[in-house]
Design a protein around this motif. Structure first.
Motif, PDB file in Angstrom:
ATOM      1  N   GLU A 225       6.811  13.129  39.695  1.00 40.95           N
ATOM      2  CA  GLU A 225       6.052  13.049  38.448  1.00 40.95           C
ATOM      3  C   GLU A 225       6.612  12.012  37.471  1.00 40.95           C
ATOM      4  O   GLU A 225       5.917  11.596  36.540  1.00 40.95           O
ATOM      5  CB  GLU A 225       6.044  14.431  37.758  1.00 40.95           C
ATOM      6  CG  GLU A 225       5.185  15.468  38.467  1.00 40.95           C
ATOM      7  CD  GLU A 225       3.718  15.155  38.320  1.00 40.95           C
ATOM      8  OE1 GLU A 225       3.262  14.864  37.207  1.00 40.95           O
ATOM      9  OE2 GLU A 225       2.992  15.198  39.348  1.00 40.95           O
ATOM     10  N   ARG A 229       4.779  10.491  34.077  1.00 47.00           N
ATOM     11  CA  ARG A 229       5.150  11.144  32.819  1.00 47.00           C
ATOM     12  C   ARG A 229       6.174  10.345  32.024  1.00 47.00           C
ATOM     13  O   ARG A 229       6.240  10.459  30.805  1.00 47.00           O
ATOM     14  CB  ARG A 229       5.715  12.549  33.090  1.00 47.00           C
ATOM     15  CG  ARG A 229       4.679  13.543  33.617  1.00 47.00           C
ATOM     16  CD  ARG A 229       5.325  14.909  33.830  1.00 47.00           C
ATOM     17  NE  ARG A 229       4.360  15.909  34.186  1.00 47.00           N
ATOM     18  CZ  ARG A 229       3.655  16.629  33.303  1.00 47.00           C
ATOM     19  NH1 ARG A 229       3.856  16.438  32.005  1.00 47.00           N
ATOM     20  NH2 ARG A 229       2.775  17.522  33.705  1.00 47.00           N
ATOM     21  N   GLY A 230       6.993   9.585  32.734  1.00 51.21           N
ATOM     22  CA  GLY A 230       8.098   8.900  32.078  1.00 51.21           C
ATOM     23  C   GLY A 230       9.384   9.683  32.271  1.00 51.21           C
ATOM     24  O   GLY A 230       9.389  10.916  32.225  1.00 51.21           O
ATOM     25  N   ASP A 233      10.389  12.199  29.510  1.00 51.52           N
ATOM     26  CA  ASP A 233       9.463  13.271  29.143  1.00 51.52           C
ATOM     27  C   ASP A 233      10.190  14.614  29.116  1.00 51.52           C
ATOM     28  O   ASP A 233      11.094  14.874  29.919  1.00 51.52           O
ATOM     29  CB  ASP A 233       8.312  13.302  30.158  1.00 51.52           C
ATOM     30  CG  ASP A 233       7.325  14.417  29.875  1.00 51.52           C
ATOM     31  OD1 ASP A 233       6.530  14.288  28.933  1.00 51.52           O
ATOM     32  OD2 ASP A 233       7.368  15.439  30.604  1.00 51.52           O
ATOM     33  N   GLU A 236      10.034  16.514  32.348  1.00 54.39           N
ATOM     34  CA  GLU A 236      10.883  15.862  33.350  1.00 54.39           C
ATOM     35  C   GLU A 236      12.352  16.250  33.158  1.00 54.39           C
ATOM     36  O   GLU A 236      13.047  16.606  34.115  1.00 54.39           O
ATOM     37  CB  GLU A 236      10.739  14.339  33.242  1.00 54.39           C
ATOM     38  CG  GLU A 236       9.468  13.792  33.828  1.00 54.39           C
ATOM     39  CD  GLU A 236       9.417  13.987  35.327  1.00 54.39           C
ATOM     40  OE1 GLU A 236      10.306  13.493  36.035  1.00 54.39           O
ATOM     41  OE2 GLU A 236       8.495  14.666  35.790  1.00 54.39           O
TER      42      GLU A 236
END
Length: 525
Positions: A225, A229-230, A233, A236
């Protein structure tokens, strides 16, 4: 008829090569599925109304479950029989494929892919675990080479088969093709493969299993992900923290129990640990490279899925040459030299590929793809052979599960990190001047999306910019792959044992190994 045979006795049984054929058939099932779905995703998305995130999870549900279950799968094979669990994995994979073919909505497809991941988790480590029992050190390198070639065969053949099926049938046919292949694998295992097990293997610990599944699942989920998402995030960071806590708790628990499920002692064996690290770094490089090349062939050079599969065949040719030549090379120069040289060749291929431009055409790409296959085979085959050779026969399943888990995580990290680099470079370089906001946003999502927008707006400038931007991003990916391969080559040259390690266990354990070998079914009698 069932006869009692020591595991080591199969090393001189002429049927061992037929048994290897059963393992190759099992690995081909996974090899096809690893690439064939990517060809069908655009068609499935259109017919099922899947969003971009749902498309991602149609592919990634398999990867998350697959990686999370490989450790307990190897242990189950050690305890209850590797052939039995391998057949069970093929049966589960077949059932998941049936569910996928019959699915009528996105959620059903995602669920089917998760079921297939359970089957895949049983197939891969146990197919590797049987090799040390079938082949001695003098033949195991050749056997590993053939298994590796079968795994790599899916790279070009998956798009070939998928493209043909989508041109003639509905999207569910990409699942149906797994059914006869899995059935052939099951039949081959039943009639050709001897059974091996270790009744003394520790029982499956539910708590340790839950920690390993949850920890690896959280880690792989976060890696997958992250590009969307970065990396900063909140979710994350939470998933990475959860993975660290869960896997750390697993290590602490396993170090305290008298009969651990996860044999941490395997990581103390230099031959197993360092060869596993080398194989993992190879998968990191190859996964990132293979993430970028098919899209380049389709979107930039304009080939369809079937033609893309054909154009990946030079890499397979290089791999087959390496699979045949790696064992004599190791015999003459040692495993350390083979792995190091293979990684240098892989680095050269990546750096050569980084010189690709939008005007080069396919010939130059075919050249560096063939060199890639050569470097991959010469590095990963001796590394896996060395890791498997360091395993005591009684712990082949759990050790192979650990090896497969590291390789899978390395591949996932490669795709996530290098895919994120490619996407970021593409977005930054793409020229969307003059496009409306929504169209510009869509064009930045991918080179394929940019070409769709260019076709709708009749903008040759946007199409040209998309091609140049993608090649720029691919160049950066290949440069990172080349640097990573060179670093791995240096580490291998400095740290790897100079020859394959056959055993690192005390002699007493070696002498006891036949006593714990399971009865071997004398197939066909």
């Amino acid at each position: 008829m069932v006869t009692v045979t020591h595991v080591v006795g199969t090393r001189h049984d002429p049927r061992r090569w037929w048994a290897l054929g059963a393992l190759v058939a099992s690995m081909l099932v996974l090899a096809f599925d690893s690439t064939i779905l990517n060809v069908a995703l655009p068609t499935m998305a259109g017919q099922l109304g899947a969003t971009t995130g749902q498309q991602q999870w149609m592919a990634d549900a398999y990867v998350v479950v697959f990686a999370a279950l490989m450790l307990p799968a190897g242990l189950l094979g050690d305890r209850f029989g590797r052939r039995l669990m391998l057949i069970a994995g093929l049966a589960v994979f077949l059932g998941g494929s049936v569910l996928g073919a019959l699915a009528g909505d996105v959620n059903a497809v995602i669920a089917a892919r998760a079921v297939m991941g359970i089957g895949g988790a049983l197939i891969m480590p146990l197919a590797l675990a049987v090799l040390p029992a079938l082949f001695g050190p003098e033949e195991r390198g050749k056997a590993v080479g053939l298994i590796t070639a079968a795994s790599a065969l899916g790279m070009p053949l998956g798009p070939l088969v998928g493209g043909f099926l989508l041109n003639h049938f509905w999207w569910g046919s990409v699942f149906l093709i797994n059914i006869p292949m899995a059935a052939i694998g099951i039949a081959a295992c039943v009639f050709l493969l001897p059974e091996t097990r270790d009744p003394a293997t520790p029982k499956v610990d539910p708590v340790s299993t839950a920690l390993s599944v949850a920890g690896l699942g959280a880690l792989i989920y976060a890696i997958i992900e992250a590009p969307d998402r970065g990396w900063g995030d909140g979710l994350e960071l939470a998933m990475f923290a959860a993975a660290a806590v869960l896997l750390g708790s697993l290590v602490l628990r396993e170090r305290r129990v008298s009969r651990p499920m996860l044999d941490m002692g395997l990581l103390t064996h230099r031959g197993f640990l360092l060869n596993t690290v080398a194989a993992t770094l190879v998968m990191f490089v190859l996964s990132g490279l293979m993430f970028a090349v098919p899209t380049y062939l389709q979107a930039v050079l304009g080939h369809d899925a079937f033609a893309t599969g054909l154009r990946l065949l030079p890499m397979m040719a290089g791999l087959l040459v390496a699979a045949k030549g790696a064992q004599p090379f190791v015999a003459r120069f040692g495993a350390r030299a083979a792995v190091s040289a293979g990684l240098v060749v892989l680095a050269f291929a990546a750096l050569l590929g980084s010189r690709t431009t939008v005007h080069d055409g396919y010939g130059f790409t075919a050249l560096w793809l063939s060199i890639t296959g050569l470097g991959f085979g010469f590095s990963v085959v001796p590394a896996m052979d060395g890791a498997l050779g360091a395993l005591p026969a009684a712990r082949a399943g759990s050790g192979s599960g650990l090896l497969s888990t590291f390789r899978q995580v390395g591949g996932a990290i490669g795709i996530a990190l290098l895919g994120s680099l490619l996407a970021s470079a593409f977005r930054d370089r793409l020229d969307v001047a003059g496009l409306p906001g929504p169209a510009a946003h869509t064009a930045r999502e991918s080179v394929v999306a940019a070409h769709v927008v260019a076709a709708h707006t009749d903008s040759a400038r946007l199409a040209a910019s998309a091609n140049m931007s993608y090649v720029h991003g691919m160049t950066l990916v290949l440069l990172v792959c080349g640097a990573a391969a060179l670093l791995a080559a240096l580490l291998a040259a400095l740290l790897l044992p100079s020859t394959p390690v056959v055993r690192h266990m005390p002699r007493e354990e070696d002498e006891e190994t036949p006593a714990v070998a399971a009865p071997v079914a004398d197939a066909g009698q």
